[in-house]
Write an enzyme that holds these catalytic residues in place. Sequence first.
Site, PDB file in Angstrom:
ATOM      1  N   GLU A 170      67.152   1.878 116.362  1.00 52.62           N
ATOM      2  CA  GLU A 170      66.204   2.635 117.179  1.00 52.62           C
ATOM      3  C   GLU A 170      66.802   2.902 118.554  1.00 52.62           C
ATOM      4  O   GLU A 170      67.247   1.977 119.234  1.00 52.62           O
ATOM      5  CB  GLU A 170      64.895   1.855 117.324  1.00 52.62           C
ATOM      6  CG  GLU A 170      63.820   2.613 118.083  1.00 52.62           C
ATOM      7  CD  GLU A 170      62.547   1.792 118.225  1.00 52.62           C
ATOM      8  OE1 GLU A 170      61.529   2.151 117.604  1.00 52.62           O
ATOM      9  OE2 GLU A 170      62.576   0.777 118.961  1.00 52.62           O
ATOM     10  N   TYR A 192      62.737  10.232 121.252  1.00 51.51           N
ATOM     11  CA  TYR A 192      62.748   9.066 120.375  1.00 51.51           C
ATOM     12  C   TYR A 192      63.635   9.364 119.179  1.00 51.51           C
ATOM     13  O   TYR A 192      63.571  10.453 118.599  1.00 51.51           O
ATOM     14  CB  TYR A 192      61.337   8.730 119.882  1.00 51.51           C
ATOM     15  CG  TYR A 192      61.307   7.580 118.891  1.00 51.51           C
ATOM     16  CD1 TYR A 192      61.251   6.264 119.341  1.00 51.51           C
ATOM     17  CD2 TYR A 192      61.357   7.809 117.520  1.00 51.51           C
ATOM     18  CE1 TYR A 192      61.247   5.199 118.445  1.00 51.51           C
ATOM     19  CE2 TYR A 192      61.352   6.753 116.622  1.00 51.51           C
ATOM     20  CZ  TYR A 192      61.299   5.456 117.086  1.00 51.51           C
ATOM     21  OH  TYR A 192      61.299   4.418 116.201  1.00 51.51           O
TER      22      TYR A 192
END
Length: 397
Positions: free
Chosen positions: A207, A119
């Site tokens: 993101e 992530y």
Amino acid sequence: MNIHEYQAKALLRSYGAPVSDGRVVLRAEEAKTAAGEMDGPLWVVKAQIHAGGRGKGKFKEPGAGDQGGVRLAKSVEEAAEEAKRMLGRTLVTKQTGPAGKQVNRIYIEDGAGIEHEFYLALLVDRQTSQVSFVCSTEGGMDIEEVAHSTPDKILSFSVDPATGYQAFHGRRIAFNLGLSGKQVKQCVALMGTLYQMFVEKDMEMLEINPLIVTDTGDLKCLDAKMGFDSNAIYRHRDIMELRDTTEEDPKELEASKYDLNYIALDGEIGCMVNGAGLAMATMDIIKLYGSEPANFLDVGGGATKEKVTEAFKIITSDPQVKGILVNIFGGIMRCDVIAEGVVAAVKEVGLQVPLVVRLEGTNVEEGKAIINNSDLDVIAADDLKDGAEKIVAAVKG
């Protein structure tokens, strides 16, 4: 302002970041041709909506299949069929709420062999007023659970704008993710690219979830979500052209036409306030007295009668609203202007729910006189506490 994944991927590609080859599909009959332009042998078919959690989402309508909004296909024909199943149907995820969002676009891209998932995000840290990197070895669809259950697996740090991004920032991320060899060098370069893009394009959020190591040992951005600072969007015509108004709340879209700061919420009491701080205090005190705000609405210090009228119409167009609280402290904004706008709006659209008005400040007596002489069924409030108590009581009663 948010954009779709396929648009974010195109922007990443323009900066040289590693992404898979893909095609966007707007009509079902285009799907087979789009899939046929890629090599395979694996295709990924993704619903394009402005919400996360697509992979675990569910479609409302029959015929879309039991899978979520991200599906694998092993042939061109299968990819085209999956695209047809999703187009035009409503996808419900944790971030869309129960109403879901209609899928009007599909993104078909080459599949990738995945060795590891990570992530990665860049955000504006409001406490430090700096850009922050956030990364974790636990990438993929369950990152929210990781943040909740094992926050120690998430690394976060800010970049001093005086120095900007430096190679040691990238190495810190690489070592935290357990990368080695050529992957460290790739990580340092990629983080620099993402930071440059984040700053140059006035982003609020970037993101990459997941950032992967492929089966060939290379880094690749497998998914991308981007949000941009609406106050700076005028500087980026190329980004402005990517706006998809079908993904936005109609009430928020209408409010933007009149330069009103409006955000739809899930409560039952509509709020019209001047000043962001006072608006937040108003929402807080509504919650304190046992109800929930239906919106954040700041009409601003220089609102005209016409803007106030439109603001009131937007509030009353929300079927969830069971009562309205107008809370104005007149400084630059005059109370009589607010009163005139409220009266004009009620006469135009009618008043089907209780209305509490609290006015204080510049021209307050004139404003109260306008309200009192209007023959409107309005409940007067002396202060914020009194206004909150009265509107909650009126709605609950």
